[in-house]
Design a protein around this motif. Structure first.
Motif, mmCIF file in Angstrom:
data_model
loop_
_atom_site.group_PDB
_atom_site.id
_atom_site.type_symbol
_atom_site.label_atom_id
_atom_site.label_comp_id
_atom_site.label_asym_id
_atom_site.label_seq_id
_atom_site.Cartn_x
_atom_site.Cartn_y
_atom_site.Cartn_z
ATOM 1 N N LYS A 199 0.799 -1.063 -0.113
ATOM 2 C CA LYS A 199 0.156 0.223 0.027
ATOM 3 C C LYS A 199 0.931 1.256 0.066
ATOM 4 C CE LYS A 199 -3.639 2.401 2.554
ATOM 5 N NZ LYS A 199 -4.429 2.102 3.962
ATOM 6 N N THR A 200 2.133 1.158 0.827
ATOM 7 C CA THR A 200 2.863 2.246 0.935
ATOM 8 C C THR A 200 3.659 2.422 -0.438
ATOM 9 O OG1 THR A 200 2.997 2.013 3.349
ATOM 10 C CG2 THR A 200 4.663 3.452 2.391
ATOM 11 N N LEU A 201 4.013 1.377 -0.748
ATOM 12 C CA LEU A 201 4.786 1.441 -2.084
ATOM 13 C C LEU A 201 4.013 2.239 -3.231
ATOM 14 C CD1 LEU A 201 7.520 0.585 -3.913
ATOM 15 C CD2 LEU A 201 6.113 -1.589 -4.398
ATOM 16 N N PHE A 202 2.749 1.789 -3.523
ATOM 17 C CA PHE A 202 2.234 1.993 -4.539
ATOM 18 C C PHE A 202 1.602 3.624 -4.428
ATOM 19 C CE2 PHE A 202 0.826 -2.388 -5.334
ATOM 20 C CZ PHE A 202 1.851 -2.745 -6.149
ATOM 21 N N ALA A 203 1.549 3.980 -2.945
ATOM 22 C CA ALA A 203 1.230 5.484 -2.817
ATOM 23 C C ALA A 203 2.171 6.322 -3.212
ATOM 24 C CB ALA A 203 0.703 5.465 -1.269
ATOM 25 N N ASP A 204 3.584 5.854 -2.671
ATOM 26 C CA ASP A 204 4.704 6.688 -2.811
ATOM 27 C C ASP A 204 5.413 6.680 -4.111
ATOM 28 O OD1 ASP A 204 4.263 7.258 -0.260
ATOM 29 O OD2 ASP A 204 6.048 5.970 0.622
ATOM 30 N N TYR A 205 4.960 5.544 -4.858
ATOM 31 C CA TYR A 205 5.582 5.201 -6.225
ATOM 32 C C TYR A 205 4.604 4.951 -7.102
ATOM 33 C CZ TYR A 205 9.711 6.053 -3.521
ATOM 34 O OH TYR A 205 10.747 6.293 -2.659
ATOM 35 N N PRO A 206 3.521 5.266 -7.386
ATOM 36 C CA PRO A 206 2.295 4.954 -8.411
ATOM 37 C C PRO A 206 2.726 4.187 -9.530
ATOM 38 C CG PRO A 206 2.148 7.178 -8.007
ATOM 39 C CD PRO A 206 3.330 7.000 -7.280
ATOM 40 N N GLU A 207 4.025 4.816 -10.000
ATOM 41 C CA GLU A 207 4.641 4.458 -11.563
ATOM 42 C C GLU A 207 4.937 3.006 -11.405
ATOM 43 O OE1 GLU A 207 7.941 6.231 -9.224
ATOM 44 O OE2 GLU A 207 5.966 6.819 -9.300
ATOM 45 N N VAL A 208 4.968 2.382 -10.235
ATOM 46 C CA VAL A 208 5.519 0.999 -10.276
ATOM 47 C C VAL A 208 4.420 -0.058 -10.234
ATOM 48 C CG1 VAL A 208 7.629 1.371 -9.048
ATOM 49 C CG2 VAL A 208 5.648 0.488 -7.864
ATOM 50 N N LYS A 209 3.163 0.492 -9.991
ATOM 51 C CA LYS A 209 2.040 -0.319 -10.004
ATOM 52 C C LYS A 209 1.699 -1.028 -11.351
ATOM 53 C CE LYS A 209 -2.677 -0.582 -7.967
ATOM 54 N NZ LYS A 209 -3.721 0.187 -7.305
ATOM 55 N N PRO A 210 1.878 -0.527 -12.259
ATOM 56 C CA PRO A 210 1.826 -1.565 -13.396
ATOM 57 C C PRO A 210 2.546 -2.749 -13.757
ATOM 58 C CG PRO A 210 1.732 0.962 -14.246
ATOM 59 C CD PRO A 210 2.150 0.641 -12.777
#
Length: 57
Positions: free
Chosen positions: A6-17
């Motif tokens: 959750k924190t990863l995707f909030a702080d670095y949304p560009e990695v979600k894909p």
């Protein structure tokens, strides 16, 4: 692990894909197992070296 992602995707949304086709439950379990391996073998570099070599190939 859920908090980590959750924190990863909030702080670095560009990695979600990068995780678009990933079963996140399985991914979280694998991350946890990896962290346990590292912590349990901090004083056993051969085990860590072998595990890390597997990531390179």
């Amino acid at each position: 692990m859920a908090h980590f992602y959750k924190t990863l995707f909030a702080d670095y949304p560009e990695v979600k894909p990068l995780f678009a086709n990933t079963h996140m439950g399985k991914q979280a379990k694998q991350l946890f197992k990896s962290l346990v391996l590292v912590v349990e073998n901090l004083r056993n570099p051969d085990v860590l070296s072998n595990a890390l070599q597997g990531l390179v190939t």
